[in-house]
Structures are given as C-alpha cells and as structure tokens.
Write an enzyme that holds these catalytic residues in place. Structure first.
Site, PDB file in Angstrom:
ATOM      1  CE  LYS A 109      -3.957   1.891   2.651  1.00 24.88           C
ATOM      2  NZ  LYS A 109      -4.791   1.687   3.854  1.00 24.88           N
ATOM      3  CB  SER A 130      -8.182   3.512   2.936  1.00 27.62           C
ATOM      4  OG  SER A 130      -7.298   2.894   3.857  1.00 27.62           O
ATOM      5  CB  SER A 169      -8.291   0.776   5.867  1.00 29.35           C
ATOM      6  OG  SER A 169      -9.018   1.978   5.861  1.00 29.35           O
TER       7      SER A 169
END
Lengths: 483, 96
Positions: free
Chosen positions: A78, A153, A177
């Site tokens: 990420k 997210s 997330s």
C-alpha cells in the site's frame, strides 16, 4: 493454471521444485500489470527494473539454499508505507514526487526474506475513506464488477490480489481499511493485534488505531505474511515486545468446541438483508461443525462510528501537521511562513483530508476538548472493557465484516454519513486493539460477503486457526472473479 | 450543536488551511452533519470511567541515549522543495 492465479504458498512450492524461476514469476506479474491494471487501477507505482533485480537476487538465494518461504514471492505494498527509492505518495498531491530515503520496517523485513516488491498500491488519500474514491490520482475498480468499488482504504491492495496482479499484499487498517476491501473483493484481510506489527515507516493517520496487515487469497498466506512482518521493533515505541505472529500451529485447530459470540448490535441500521442471510448461513455451518455461536449484547457497538470520527480525525489533525512544504512535497507561493504553509496545505490536500483535519482540529480546540475528545476516549475504554468481558466467556467474536456488498462507484460520494457507516462492524477491533480477520463466506447479489472473526488482544494465532478451519468449511465457490 | 461559518474560519486558521469561501461553506455543512452525531455520546453515563488515549497496555519505553547512524545530509535534503547551504529553507517567519 497460470502463475498469476497462484497463492504465495503455491508459488513457493513451484520455486522449490524448480518448475519456475523467481524471475519468471515476477515477470508474469509485471506483464499482467502492464496489460490489465488499466481496468482495475490497483497500482500507483511499479518499478519493473528494481523488481526484476530483486527477483534475480531471490533466485540466487533459492539456488544456494538460503531461502525462506517468501523468497522470490512478489508482494504489493500500500502506498502509505515507505519504500526506499520508490515514490510514496499516500495517493495525495502533497507527497507527489516524494521518494523515501528508507524502508518501512515491514518492507525491510520482507526484503530480508527475499520477497520481491512489485509496486505501490492505490488507496484513499492518506487512507481516509472506505472506497478508494478519495485517491488524488485514480479510481480503483472491483475485479468482481469493475463498475463497483473494491472498498477502502486499502482498495488497491485488495483489487491487486483479487485481480491476480499480486499474489499477496500489505494494507493498513485504522477503522477497517484492510478488512472492508477484503470483504468487498472476496479476499482474506487480517489486522493483527495493535502493536504486533511495527508502524515504523507507515505514514501515520491515527497512531493509536493504525495497524499494518496482509491481504491475501488464503488464510494460510495471511498467516505466513504476518509471521514475516510482525515482531518487536524498537523504532516503534508502541511495538509489543512479544515474538512475531506464529503460523506454525495454523492447521492444528478445530472448530469443535470453540465458543463464539455474535453481538446482536453488529446488525446495525442499514444492514443488507441479503448479507444478513449469508452471514446466518455461515453461522449455521460453524454450529454444524461443533462450534457454539451464542447471541450476546455489547451495547457500546452503535457508538463506535461516532467515537471513531472524533478520535481518528483528532489524531490525524496532529499527524498531518508535518505536511507544510518544508521537508518534502511541493511548496506553494505566499507571503511569509503561515501563508505559505496554509496555501501549500490547501492546494496539496484533497477535500476529504481537509474535512478530517477540520473535524479533528475542532474536536481538540478550546471549549470542545472535554465534550468531544475526552468523552470519545471514555467510550473507547467502555467499549474495550465490554469486549474484554465477552472474551472472558468466549474464544472469538464473530460478525459480518461490512453491512453491505461492494457498491457502485460514485453511489455514496454524496452521502458521507452512509460511507462512514461501512466501518460500523470493523471499528471496535481498532478501538480495543484486538485482532480481526475477514474471510469470504459466500455471496449476496452475486458479490462477495466477508465474515469477521475478532480475538482477544494477543490471541492472533487462535483466531487465525479458527479462520483457517472456517475457510475450509465455507469453501466459497466461485472463489475468484471472472477476470 | 452546530458550527458557524466564523467558527469554520477560525478552525481553518488553526489547521493552517487557506480555504476559499465555497470550500468553507461546503465544509460547514459536512462538519455539522457529523457534529450532529456527536450528541450520541453526550448522553452516555460513563460512571466514572477514566479516559485512556490508547488501547495498548504498554508503558513508557526508554532507550539508551547514545548516538547512532542517521541519514547523510544530502539524503535528508533530497525531497525538500527548497534547500540552501545544506539546510532546509523555511519560509520567512520573522520579517526584517
């Protein structure tokens, strides 16, 4: 079956049997990203040359017998985790062009194992969102239906794994997330107990809630990735001194005799009846295997979202103060220090990030601190205690991961409150620092549904064992989208 | 409970965000929607619960005060939008 649809464990086996080389594996993923990622928007940055060099080095380790299970296995990261030499933007314009001079601890650990960093995945700006729609760069798309969100997210990390653009990835989880996008994409998403995974090099959002964890195709891959990335780190003052999460006993568990609790408050307002039906079917299956699933009450659960939207923005408003255009990122023109900083931030941050900084600054400001921030922290203590009380009588708590399935891109952008409710079931694990995992348990409206297990703090291994058994039991089919 | 436009201006100033008028107004609406929900926790009886800022049970962590290797100066400055003489160039704080 092509290389790119394999799990990390399957890739490791093929590398050992010399059926494929590490360079062939990495090339297969890089080529697939080249041709397919325009459909999914999973990646923000891919460094082909660097990945191939890492793969070549991994191949030498495999040949000299100096290899671990992850040697030669590609991993996507990420884009809120620092990667030395690879641009790290948090999907924000305020970090455009920022190339970290160091690796996050998790990246350092993966490299030490010989894993190959494929690239950096898309996310909501600074991980603030539940659909990856607040990314300043591009939308991410759900591989099960590209008109829908992969969740957020960590939407890019989840889409990458579901679309065979990486066998495994790392995400971060502040209020859900990792688990929410796993639920939306039919993947496994695991948030370890707070403190088990070092946050050093993770760009801070809400430091008391943030935790890094894996998104994978199987529970076994998640456990292996967790084993490789967790453990004490003196560079993170909140790092727990306990040893890394162990994958060794993963397959030695049983559902028989496990005591599970289902808090009835987990079916909140707005729960899709089809999702509820799938969850009920899964709970029945667990019962048939000899687990008990008792309905209990944890009355503070409905206060979670409100509490989260005080604590997380408060911490974010402080953490994001560092983005002032002095040490990194672009700097705007202005008259004097305050003006330059205020213009840099207004131009660099997107709308959702500004809204959260504003909420947090407001909640911490004179006259509101006691009414909002301190009261929210009292709710947090109360909620944590209620969960710990439940863990006195139960091994695990089980719930839906999300109240709904993946929705159409754009559908909730005009309804910020409904967007926030997506994290209703996942927030408690962050509040109490508990481990949580989402595994696919079936479908609703033809889209994946995730079942969440939560464990008592530091009971990650026991939770993973149960999740592994449940995964074999559910044997969700089709287990992958039609790509 | 509601936040006025003047309060939005004040908070934006505290947060160092140079927002234009339309953005202030849209944030006022959004903030009010959220603050409306904050009342959920105003009515809760906490029965003397002490607030805690963390779920972790860890206490202070101490480290030996010894120097250790850090980034080379050029590396630390590499991402700075402006630097001079091996230092970060900060916007002017005190006018001459």
């Amino acid at each position: 079956m092509s290389i790119t649809s394999l799990t990390a464990v399957e890739i490791a086996a093929k590398l050992r049997s010399k059926e494929v080389s590490a360079v062939e594996v990495t090339t297969a993923f890089l080529d697939r990203i080249d041709t397919e990622d325009s459909k999914y928007g999973a990646y923000l940055a891919v460094d082909r040359d660097r990945a191939l060099a890492e793969a070549a080095a991994a191949q030498i380790r495999l040949e000299t017998g100096d290899a671990s299970l992850l040697t030669g296995v590609p991993v996507a990261i990420k884009d809120n985790m620092s990667t030395e030499g690879i641009e790290t933007t948090c999907a924000s314009k305020i970090l455009k062009g920022y190339v970290p001079p160091f690796d996050a601890t998790v990246v350092e650990k993966l490299k030490a194992q010989g894993a190959v960093i494929l690239g950096k995945t898309n996310l909501d700006e600074f991980a603030m969102g539940s659909s990856t729609e607040t990314s300043a760069y591009k939308l991410a798309h759900n591989p099960w239906d590209v008109t829908r969100t992969p969740g957020g997210s960590s939407g890019g990390s989840a889409a990458a794994v579901a679309a065979d653009l990486a066998p495994v990835s790392l995400g971060s989880d502040t209020g859900g997330s990792i688990r929410l996008p796993a639920s939306f994409t039919g993947t496994v998403g695991y948030k370890p107990t707070y403190g088990r995974c070092s946050r050093y090099g993770l760009v801070a959002f809400a430091s008391s809630l943030d935790q890094i964890g894996p998104i994978t195709k199987t529970v076994e891959d998640a456990a292996i990735l967790a084993e490789a990335t967790t453990g004490h780190d003196e560079r993170d003052a909140t790092s727990n001194p306990a040893p890394p999460v162990s994958a060794r006993e993963l397959k030695n568990g049983s559902l028989k005799g496990l005591k599970m609790a289902f808090p009835r408050e987990m079916y909140g307002e707005g729960t899709d009846p089809e999702v509820q039906k799938t969850i009920e079917t899964s709970l029945e299956a667990l019962r048939r295997e000899g687990a008990t699933v008792d309905e209990i009450s944890i009355p503070s659960i409905p206060l979670g979202v409100t509490t989260y939207y005080i604590i997380a923005p408060a911490e974010a408003s402080s953490n994001l103060a560092r983005f002032d255009g002095v040490r990194y990122g672009p700097r705007s023109q202005g008259q004097g220090h305050i003006d330059v900083v205020a213009k840099t931030r207004a131009e660099g941050f997107g709308h959702e990030v500004k809204a959260r900084i504003m909420i947090g600054t407001y909640a911490l400001s004179a006259g509101y601190y006691d009414a909002f921030y301190l009261r929210a922290q009292q709710v947090r203590v109360m909620m944590t205690q209620q969960f710990l009380d439940a863990f006195q009588s139960y091994d695990l708590i089980v719930s839906p991961t999300a109240p709904v399935v993946a929705f159409k891109l754009g559908d909730l952008s005009q309804d910020p409150m409904q967007m926030k409710m997506l994290d209703y079931c996942t927030i408690p694990a962050n509040m109490g620092g508990m481990p949580g995992i989402s595994i696919p348990c079936g479908f609703a409206h033809g889209l994946p549904v995730g079942l969440q297990f939560m464990g008592a703090p530091m009971e990650d291994e026991r939770m993973l064992q149960a999740a592994f058994c449940a995964e074999q039991l559910f044997a969700v089919s089709p287990s992958r989208p039609n790509l | 409970m509601a936040i006025s436009l003047d309060e939005v201006r004040h908070v934006a100033k505290l947060a160092r965000l140079d927002l234009d008028e339309p953005e202030m107004m849209s944030l006022q609406t959004e903030l009010n929607a959220l603050i409306g929900h904050f009342s959920d926790i105003q009515a809760v009886d906490f029965g003397g619960i002490n607030p805690k800022l963390h779920a972790s049970n860890l206490t202070n962590v101490w480290a030996e005060d010894v120097p250790r290797a850090s980034f080379k100066r050029e590396l630390a400055l590499k991402n700075a939008p402006m630097s001079k003489a091996g230092l970060f160039l900060v916007p002017m704080i005190i006018e001459d």
